[in-house]
Design a protein around this motif. Structure first.
Motif, mmCIF file in Angstrom:
data_model
loop_
_atom_site.group_PDB
_atom_site.id
_atom_site.type_symbol
_atom_site.label_atom_id
_atom_site.label_comp_id
_atom_site.label_asym_id
_atom_site.label_seq_id
_atom_site.Cartn_x
_atom_site.Cartn_y
_atom_site.Cartn_z
ATOM 1 N N ASP A 1 0.828 -1.201 0.000
ATOM 2 C CA ASP A 1 0.000 0.000 0.000
ATOM 3 C C ASP A 1 0.865 1.256 0.000
ATOM 4 O OD1 ASP A 1 -2.132 -1.688 0.059
ATOM 5 O OD2 ASP A 1 -2.831 -1.135 2.066
ATOM 6 N N LYS B 1 1.016 4.350 -2.810
ATOM 7 C CA LYS B 1 0.899 5.774 -2.507
ATOM 8 C C LYS B 1 2.112 6.553 -3.011
ATOM 9 C CE LYS B 1 -1.863 4.949 1.671
ATOM 10 N NZ LYS B 1 -1.896 5.042 3.151
ATOM 11 N N TYR C 1 -5.470 5.316 -9.475
ATOM 12 C CA TYR C 1 -5.143 5.247 -8.052
ATOM 13 C C TYR C 1 -6.383 4.952 -7.213
ATOM 14 C CZ TYR C 1 -3.735 6.687 -3.367
ATOM 15 O OH TYR C 1 -3.497 6.717 -2.013
ATOM 16 N N GLU C 2 -7.490 5.607 -7.538
ATOM 17 C CA GLU C 2 -8.731 5.386 -6.790
ATOM 18 C C GLU C 2 -9.230 3.958 -6.942
ATOM 19 O OE1 GLU C 2 -11.329 8.381 -8.279
ATOM 20 O OE2 GLU C 2 -10.222 10.035 -7.356
ATOM 21 N N SER D 1 -6.953 1.871 -4.778
ATOM 22 C CA SER D 1 -7.189 2.217 -3.365
ATOM 23 C C SER D 1 -8.496 1.612 -2.859
ATOM 24 C CB SER D 1 -7.215 3.738 -3.226
ATOM 25 O OG SER D 1 -7.448 4.110 -1.882
ATOM 26 N N MET E 1 -7.732 0.950 1.037
ATOM 27 C CA MET E 1 -6.706 1.862 1.547
ATOM 28 C C MET E 1 -7.332 3.130 2.081
ATOM 29 S SD MET E 1 -3.926 1.359 -1.554
ATOM 30 C CE MET E 1 -3.181 2.957 -1.218
#
Length: 243
Positions: free
Chosen positions: A192, A196, A233-234, A237, A242
């Motif tokens: 994770d 990021k 990314y979303e 995530s 996340m």
């Protein structure tokens, strides 16, 4: 001169020299050929003129090379290209760009020499946007052929893009979970924290402000690409839960 006035500024830049100049300059007219001759006295690698002009000239030449990749250029392809040029640059500029593109398609394009000229004269953010637009126009008809992919990848290497950045840009146009990881330049086994970190790194590299010098229209397209980065990314995530 009408096409030149619509697409390019009044200055003489690096793009009117070398192989790009040989391709574009023959369509501009004798008055600019004289200017290009004077410009040839400049030291190589010291670009002058509006960066947008060099970007536009490079885009048209590389678009032609990509379209010719499979050995034929269909009317349907030109129609799709026109639609995308209008979307990016507006009706007036797109009309002249398409007219010039039709002429460039008739010419031999020494791709190795063209990409070397771009590599030596264009900033990295602009190179990223060039490749992004080539992939975008390539998929506009719903199909990106292997021949087109091969040429765009050759272009990306030739202008100095890293393999990771080329892979990231290409996967913006694939809507699956694995592609989301590739957009961030990582694999699915990343932690994770690595996800990021990769996102923050890409957000800096692909930020639309980096191509503000190319004009609002190009920056608008860059914003769409940046949104795809955020969506990748979303997606990761959310799947991972996340925070």
């Amino acid at each position: 001169m009408g096409i030149f006035g619509s697409l390019f500024g009044a200055g003489i830049g690096w793009w009117l020299l070398g192989p790009i100049g040989a391709i574009i300059g023959s369509m501009i007219g004798s008055s600019l050929e004289e200017g290009a001759s004077q410009g040839s006295k400049r030291v190589a690698g010291s670009p002058q003129g509006n960066p947008r002009d060099g970007f536009m000239a490079s885009l048209l030449v590389l678009m032609a090379a990509t379209m010719k990749a499979d050995g034929k250029v269909l009317k349907s392809e030109l129609d799709f290209v026109k639609q995308n040029l209008v979307k990016i640059f507006g009706e007036r500029v797109a009309k002249d760009a398409l007219q010039m593109l039709r002429e460039i398609l008739k010419k031999n394009i020494p791709l190795y020499d063209v990409t070397a000229q771009i590599r030596n004269n264009m900033d990295y953010a602009s190179k990223l946007e060039l490749v992004h637009l080539l992939y975008g126009i390539g998929v506009a008809d719903g199909h990106l052929s292997q021949a087109e992919i091969n040429v765009i990848e050759q272009i990306a290497r030739g202008i100095g893009l890293s393999e990771a950045d080329n892979l990231s840009v290409k996967n913006v146009y694939f809507d699956d979970f694995n592609a989301a990881y590739k957009v961030l330049g990582i694999d699915k086994n990343a932690t994770d924290e690595e996800v990021k970190k990769a996102y923050r790194k890409m957000a800096v590299k692909f930020h639309p402000d980096k191509v503000a010098h190319l004009g609002e229209d190009v920056q608008k397209v860059a914003k769409e690409r940046f949104q795809k980065l955020n969506e990748a990314y979303e997606k990761i995530s959310k799947a991972r839960g996340m925070k």
